[in-house]
Design an enzyme around this catalytic site. Structure first.
Site, PDB file in Angstrom:
ATOM      1  N   SER A  40      -7.479  -2.680   6.097  1.00 30.39           N
ATOM      2  CA  SER A  40      -8.562  -1.723   6.301  1.00 30.39           C
ATOM      3  C   SER A  40      -9.306  -1.439   5.016  1.00 30.39           C
ATOM      4  CB  SER A  40      -8.001  -0.429   6.889  1.00 30.39           C
ATOM      5  OG  SER A  40      -7.530  -0.640   8.208  1.00 30.39           O
ATOM      6  N   HIS A  61      -2.473 -10.514  11.698  1.00 33.84           N
ATOM      7  CA  HIS A  61      -1.947  -9.215  11.287  1.00 33.84           C
ATOM      8  C   HIS A  61      -1.757  -8.390  12.546  1.00 33.84           C
ATOM      9  CE1 HIS A  61      -1.328  -5.397   9.435  1.00 33.84           C
ATOM     10  NE2 HIS A  61      -2.446  -4.904   9.950  1.00 33.84           N
ATOM     11  N   LYS A  66      -5.349  -9.224  22.413  1.00 29.48           N
ATOM     12  CA  LYS A  66      -6.800  -9.066  22.520  1.00 29.48           C
ATOM     13  C   LYS A  66      -7.519  -9.950  21.488  1.00 29.48           C
ATOM     14  CE  LYS A  66      -6.670  -4.341  24.331  1.00 29.48           C
ATOM     15  NZ  LYS A  66      -7.043  -2.916  24.103  1.00 29.48           N
ATOM     16  N   SER A 126     -11.302   1.491  13.525  1.00 29.24           N
ATOM     17  CA  SER A 126     -10.368   0.512  12.986  1.00 29.24           C
ATOM     18  C   SER A 126     -10.307  -0.737  13.867  1.00 29.24           C
ATOM     19  CB  SER A 126      -8.974   1.134  12.841  1.00 29.24           C
ATOM     20  OG  SER A 126      -8.099   0.245  12.183  1.00 29.24           O
ATOM     21  N   ASN A 174       5.065  -2.187  12.783  1.00 32.20           N
ATOM     22  CA  ASN A 174       4.075  -2.561  11.779  1.00 32.20           C
ATOM     23  C   ASN A 174       4.689  -2.522  10.380  1.00 32.20           C
ATOM     24  OD1 ASN A 174       1.741  -3.101  10.379  1.00 32.20           O
ATOM     25  ND2 ASN A 174       0.567  -1.400  11.232  1.00 32.20           N
ATOM     26  N   CYS A 180      -3.321  -3.395   4.310  1.00 35.22           N
ATOM     27  CA  CYS A 180      -2.385  -4.422   4.747  1.00 35.22           C
ATOM     28  C   CYS A 180      -2.701  -5.813   4.201  1.00 35.22           C
ATOM     29  CB  CYS A 180      -2.358  -4.481   6.277  1.00 35.22           C
ATOM     30  SG  CYS A 180      -1.927  -2.902   7.042  1.00 35.22           S
ATOM     31  N   THR A 228       2.993   3.430  16.151  1.00 35.24           N
ATOM     32  CA  THR A 228       2.559   2.163  15.544  1.00 35.24           C
ATOM     33  C   THR A 228       3.127   2.005  14.132  1.00 35.24           C
ATOM     34  OG1 THR A 228       0.494   3.101  14.660  1.00 35.24           O
ATOM     35  CG2 THR A 228       0.427   2.179  16.884  1.00 35.24           C
ATOM     36  N   GLU A 246       0.833  -1.203   0.000  1.00 36.63           N
ATOM     37  CA  GLU A 246       0.000   0.000   0.000  1.00 36.63           C
ATOM     38  C   GLU A 246       0.870   1.257   0.000  1.00 36.63           C
ATOM     39  OE1 GLU A 246      -1.590   1.476   3.911  1.00 36.63           O
ATOM     40  OE2 GLU A 246      -1.616  -0.664   4.365  1.00 36.63           O
TER      41      GLU A 246
END
Length: 469
Positions: A372, A259, A268, A216, A338, A124, A166, A90
């Protein structure tokens, strides 16, 4: 008599992997002090230790040139043996010319220009889409017996603010073909697509995205729910066809990779899958399988994205699963940050270099890919059970043995320098003509870098001399 080309290729998957990351990094704990935020906001709250970054000497073309060159050299692959090449990214520097066409200069010496594929873009997710397209080519009537090459890479940068820590950068190259040590499972691929504006890049003159952080996270977790549910359903149907009756839940997978925008979200996510298993469990079995959690039995998944009580309860419930099945895959995410399209496959590399080959043999790995906008898929692969010195799995893992030492060879930069580099990138991202300001001397041996951009935006690249691999 049938020829080899008339037969379905067996054990199609990943034959070899190469991964690269920047030669410079910044400590997240020092960024906390520099940014004036509370101690632990980045290191504990996000779960990040270090963040790699690129100067103006590196762009998406140079990253991909580097990772492909190193894959081919380290694995002694003939450029003439490649029949399909696709790039997932991207990080766009040209709205027309693909990164794949830039990579074709590497093939000139072999005389090979008969190579299908171009670039694939959706946040991504592009690397996963490129991998699926490569698999489809090998398993199609178009396959000519050669191998496919998948490249996923990005430079993740953000404007000053909460999202900047990030960031990260990196690239992965994967060789795809039959008789692979990492075999992609057929028939259980589960995809969820939807239209949303959680993260996007509408300003084509800027590297920075527009991000709705809360949306997001909700989109990511919602997509995870949908993909996991469908993955379990499809896997159960496959089991039934094969007259097997293994329960399809987290016990079905020996490792689970995600990811990883930041490591805390991955932890999480493991809790989220545990919540999904909980919801699917018959009520009479809850006291035995989930003692103390029966009070959540009537919960609706769509109402729980930001429910702290449920999140904390299921993070505690899934702690052992996270430690055993997912944490080993977070090494590169924690140390580099990332890598967007390369992130999930950096997790795969991390798993392969963090476990003994005896522990990996024969294991089934679940992978969740998210981009996304949104695109998402959950699928699985099976690691070969053949682990001898001459085996393809032994060779694949041996060719990743340089990763951990290379992490230690990086140059630590001060937060002030990192911020200066981000400012230089912002000011000169699309400038022409342009000669980069940073020195290539800090780059790892064998790294391709941007030498100059002329007045017509044509980019020229050079390579740092290579050391013996």
């Amino acid at each position: 008599m049938k020829s080899d080309m008339d037969q379905w290729p067996e054990s199609v998957g990943i034959l070899a992997i190469e991964l690269i990351f920047p030669s410079e990094y910044v400590e997240q704990s020092e960024m906390e002090v520099y940014d004036g935020v509370s101690v632990g906001k980045y290191t504990l709250g996000l779960g990040q230790a270090r963040m790699g970054f690129c100067t103006d000497r590196e762009d998406i073309n140079s990253l991909c040139l580097t990772v492909v060159s190193k894959l081919m050299e380290r694995n002694d692959i003939d450029y003439a043996s490649i029949g399909h090449l696709e790039v997932g990214t991207e990080t766009i520097v040209d709205k027309s010319k693909s990164v794949k066409t830039v990579l074709m200069q590497l093939f000139e010496g072999s005389g090979n220009s008969d190579i299908e594929g171009v670039d694939t873009t959706n946040a991504c997710y592009g690397g996963t889409a490129a991998l699926f397209n490569a698999l489809s080519w090998v398993e199609s009537s178009s396959w000519d017996g050669r191998l496919a090459l998948v490249v996923a890479g990005d430079i993740a940068v953000y404007k000053e603010g909460n999202a900047r820590p990030t960031g990260g950068a990196g690239a992965v190259a994967m060789l795809v073909g039959p008789n692979a040590p990492l075999v992609i499972d057929r028939g259980a691929r589960a995809t969820y697509m939807a239209h949303t504006y959680d993260f996007y890049k509408p300003d084509l003159l800027s590297e920075y995205p527009t991000v709705d952080g809360r949306l997001s996270v909700q989109c990511y977790l919602g997509a995870l729910d949908r993909c996991y549910q469908l993955f379990c359903s499809k896997s159960e149907k496959l089991q039934a066809k094969g007259h097997e009756h293994q329960q399809i839940d987290l016990t079905y997978l020996d490792a689970v990779l995600f990811h990883s925008p930041y490591c805390k979200l991955v932890q999480k996510s493991v809790a989220r899958l545990t919540l999904n298993d909980f919801v699917r469990t018959p009520e009479e079995d809850l006291p035995l399988k989930y003692p103390g959690l029966e009070k959540f039995r009537n919960v609706k998944l769509e109402d729980t994205y930001f429910n702290r009580d449920i999140e904390n309860a299921f993070m505690e419930q899934s702690r052992r699963i996270f430690e055993e099945k997912t944490k080993p895959s977070l090494l590169l995410s924690n140390q580099v940050g990332n890598m967007y399209t390369a992130c999930l496959y950096g997790g795969l590399v991390s798993l392969l270099i963090s476990r003994d080959i005896q522990e990996l043999a024969g294991k089934r790995v679940g992978l969740f890919s998210y981009g996304s906008g949104l695109s998402s898929t959950m699928y699985s692969l099976r690691i070969s059970s053949k682990i001898g010195p001459g085996s393809s799995l032994h060779r694949l893992i041996a060719n990743l043995s340089h990763i951990k030492p290379l992490l230690d060879q990086r140059r630590k930069a001060a937060p002030e320098y990192f911020s200066y580099v981000m400012e230089i990138r912002e000011q000169n991202h699309h400038k022409a003509p342009y000669t980069p300001l940073a020195s290539p001397e800090v780059l790892f041996p064998g790294t391709w870098y941007l030498d100059s951009t002329d007045a017509l935006h044509r980019r020229e690249y050079k390579r740092v001399p290579q050391e013996p691999l």
